[in-house]
Scaffold this active site. Structure first.
Site, PDB file in Angstrom:
ATOM      1  N   GLN A 205       9.335  58.901  -8.247  1.00 33.30           N
ATOM      2  CA  GLN A 205       8.385  57.789  -8.238  1.00 33.30           C
ATOM      3  C   GLN A 205       7.907  57.491  -9.660  1.00 33.30           C
ATOM      4  O   GLN A 205       7.748  56.345 -10.055  1.00 33.30           O
ATOM      5  CB  GLN A 205       7.201  58.140  -7.335  1.00 33.30           C
ATOM      6  CG  GLN A 205       6.300  56.958  -7.014  1.00 33.30           C
ATOM      7  CD  GLN A 205       6.984  55.908  -6.163  1.00 33.30           C
ATOM      8  OE1 GLN A 205       7.883  56.205  -5.386  1.00 33.30           O
ATOM      9  NE2 GLN A 205       6.574  54.652  -6.343  1.00 33.30           N
ATOM     10  N   ALA A 226       4.357  51.847  -6.228  1.00 29.36           N
ATOM     11  CA  ALA A 226       3.159  52.688  -6.227  1.00 29.36           C
ATOM     12  C   ALA A 226       3.189  53.592  -7.450  1.00 29.36           C
ATOM     13  O   ALA A 226       4.260  53.980  -7.919  1.00 29.36           O
ATOM     14  CB  ALA A 226       3.116  53.529  -4.969  1.00 29.36           C
ATOM     15  N   SER A 231       2.555  57.263  -3.695  1.00 25.09           N
ATOM     16  CA  SER A 231       3.572  56.696  -2.810  1.00 25.09           C
ATOM     17  C   SER A 231       3.656  57.484  -1.509  1.00 25.09           C
ATOM     18  O   SER A 231       3.704  58.714  -1.513  1.00 25.09           O
ATOM     19  CB  SER A 231       4.940  56.716  -3.484  1.00 25.09           C
ATOM     20  OG  SER A 231       5.936  56.427  -2.519  1.00 25.09           O
ATOM     21  N   HIS A 233       6.130  57.707   0.253  1.00 22.19           N
ATOM     22  CA  HIS A 233       7.442  58.346   0.349  1.00 22.19           C
ATOM     23  C   HIS A 233       7.397  59.817  -0.078  1.00 22.19           C
ATOM     24  O   HIS A 233       8.230  60.605   0.329  1.00 22.19           O
ATOM     25  CB  HIS A 233       8.486  57.571  -0.462  1.00 22.19           C
ATOM     26  CG  HIS A 233       8.932  56.316   0.238  1.00 22.19           C
ATOM     27  ND1 HIS A 233       9.827  56.317   1.276  1.00 22.19           N
ATOM     28  CD2 HIS A 233       8.558  55.024   0.077  1.00 22.19           C
ATOM     29  CE1 HIS A 233      10.014  55.079   1.714  1.00 22.19           C
ATOM     30  NE2 HIS A 233       9.251  54.273   1.003  1.00 22.19           N
ATOM     31  N   ASP A 240      12.214  53.763   4.852  1.00 20.03           N
ATOM     32  CA  ASP A 240      12.522  52.338   4.774  1.00 20.03           C
ATOM     33  C   ASP A 240      13.714  52.111   5.681  1.00 20.03           C
ATOM     34  O   ASP A 240      14.806  52.644   5.436  1.00 20.03           O
ATOM     35  CB  ASP A 240      12.850  51.937   3.328  1.00 20.03           C
ATOM     36  CG  ASP A 240      11.611  51.985   2.440  1.00 20.03           C
ATOM     37  OD1 ASP A 240      10.494  52.040   2.997  1.00 20.03           O
ATOM     38  OD2 ASP A 240      11.758  51.965   1.201  1.00 20.03           O
ATOM     39  N   GLU A 287       5.719  44.616   4.162  1.00 17.76           N
ATOM     40  CA  GLU A 287       7.022  45.279   4.024  1.00 17.76           C
ATOM     41  C   GLU A 287       7.582  45.477   5.423  1.00 17.76           C
ATOM     42  O   GLU A 287       7.165  46.394   6.137  1.00 17.76           O
ATOM     43  CB  GLU A 287       6.876  46.633   3.299  1.00 17.76           C
ATOM     44  CG  GLU A 287       6.552  46.491   1.832  1.00 17.76           C
ATOM     45  CD  GLU A 287       6.705  47.800   1.050  1.00 17.76           C
ATOM     46  OE1 GLU A 287       7.128  48.811   1.637  1.00 17.76           O
ATOM     47  OE2 GLU A 287       6.414  47.788  -0.163  1.00 17.76           O
ATOM     48  N   HIS A 290       9.218  49.201   5.942  1.00 16.25           N
ATOM     49  CA  HIS A 290       8.588  50.496   5.645  1.00 16.25           C
ATOM     50  C   HIS A 290       7.836  51.036   6.881  1.00 16.25           C
ATOM     51  O   HIS A 290       6.823  50.489   7.292  1.00 16.25           O
ATOM     52  CB  HIS A 290       7.638  50.351   4.453  1.00 16.25           C
ATOM     53  CG  HIS A 290       6.980  51.632   4.029  1.00 16.25           C
ATOM     54  ND1 HIS A 290       7.301  52.303   2.871  1.00 16.25           N
ATOM     55  CD2 HIS A 290       6.021  52.383   4.624  1.00 16.25           C
ATOM     56  CE1 HIS A 290       6.563  53.398   2.758  1.00 16.25           C
ATOM     57  NE2 HIS A 290       5.765  53.467   3.831  1.00 16.25           N
TER      58      HIS A 290
HETATM   59 ZN   LIG Z   1       8.969  52.301   1.625  1.00 12.41          ZN
END
Ligand SMILES: [Zn+2]
Length: 319
Positions: A205, A226, A231, A233, A240, A287, A290
């Site tokens: 990230q 982010a 994030s 993630h 995603d 999004e 996501h």
């Molecule tokens: Zn994402």
């Protein structure tokens, strides 16, 4: 003659008793009235709050706040905030102050903004994400993970389910199991889901974010990615998700797969994390791809109430 005298005496005594009784009764009543007028209940009613409102205020507010209410005009804002579904008592002062400054906003908008910290700038007050909450931890632009946070149950996602080379995509085990169930179910509707991005370590990230920042500046980078630590993630709980026939962030929202996910993802424990028109709450533009794993129970609740995870967290977890 004697009999008459006795009778008279009885009457006099009786009359005296009655008079004394009245005096005692009247005196007690006056005293009770006086006492009642000293109570906060009476004083709040005098200010104009109804019986129900008075009861509620006395039950919920501390002495200092009650005192303040007694010494000012009726505060309609307080009553209206109390009626809001996602009202959180500890936020009351902030609601009141924010409403004063932003009178055009509805009470429910103010409650949402304050509950999710939106009155504060992003990335300013660094709260540590509470990772002990596991599947219900919150990571957003106010709650960050430390650089060394890495889930210890990551598994490799098969290439049937994800793009990229084998070993590139990892996610927490329960999330992958839930995804596989969802994948199978979608397949029955002739939709083949595909994962584009999964667990992302802090360092990844950092690289992504700094790349944008170096090229186009911080404002641009903040819009696109982010900051490291912020994030979702990095939690190993976010995926995603696209499908074999559509992997475009621009058009995925028009795909059948998106419609299917929107209607079914919660049954497998996933929620659309950054829905349309909720940018001011989540901190992210829509999004369509996501998804965040929160477990079936939470996902159903969030889906049914039509709120974002940020709102859910503030009201049901953090409160
Ligand atoms: Zn994402």
């Amino acid at each position: 003659m004697k009999k008459r005298k006795v009778k008279k005496k009885v009457w006099v005594v009786l009359a005296l008793i009655i008079i004394v009784a009245f005096l005692i009764y009247g005196g007690k009543k006056a005293y009770d009235d006086y006492k009642y007028k000293q109570t906060n209940e009476y004083k709040l009613l005098e200010v104009g709050y109804s019986n129900t409102e008075t009861k509620l205020l006395l039950e919920k507010l501390d002495k200092k706040k009650i005192e303040e209410l007694i010494n000012s005009e009726k505060n309609e804002d307080i009553i209206n905030f109390f009626k809001e579904k996602y009202f959180i008592l500890k936020n009351l002062e902030e609601y009141l102050a924010y409403k004063k400054e932003n009178n055009a906003l509805s009470y429910s908008e103010v409650v949402t903004i304050i509950n999710v910290n939106r009155n504060n700038d992003y990335y300013k007050d660094d709260h540590e994400a509470n990772t002990s909450l596991n599947y219900s931890m919150l990571v957003n632009k106010y709650y960050k993970l430390s650089a060394d946070y890495e889930p210890d149950d990551l598994v490799t996602i098969k290439t049937d389910h994800s793009w990229g080379a084998y070993g590139e995509n990892k996610i927490r085990k329960d999330v992958y199991d839930a995804f596989k169930d969802m994948w199978t179910s979608a397949k029955e509707s002739n939709i083949q889901l595909m994962i584009n991005s999964s667990y992302r370590p802090y360092s990844d990230q950092e690289r992504v974010y700094n790349n944008y920042k170096d090229k186009n500046g911080e404002t641009f980078a903040d819009k696109i990615a982010a900051r490291p630590g912020y994030s979702e993630h990095q939690t190993g709980l976010a995926l995603d998700i696209f499908c074999t026939t559509n992997s475009s962030t621009k058009t995925f929202a028009d795909s059948e797969a998106y419609t299917w996910l929107l209607a079914n993802a919660h049954k497998f424990g996933f929620i659309l994390r950054y829905p349309e028109d909720k940018e001011n709450i989540t901190g992210y533009a829509f999004e369509s791809w996501h998804y965040r794993y929160v477990g079936k129970e939470l996902a159903a609740k969030i889906y049914n109430e039509g709120i974002t995870f940020d709102e859910y967290y503030a009201y049901y977890i953090e409160k």
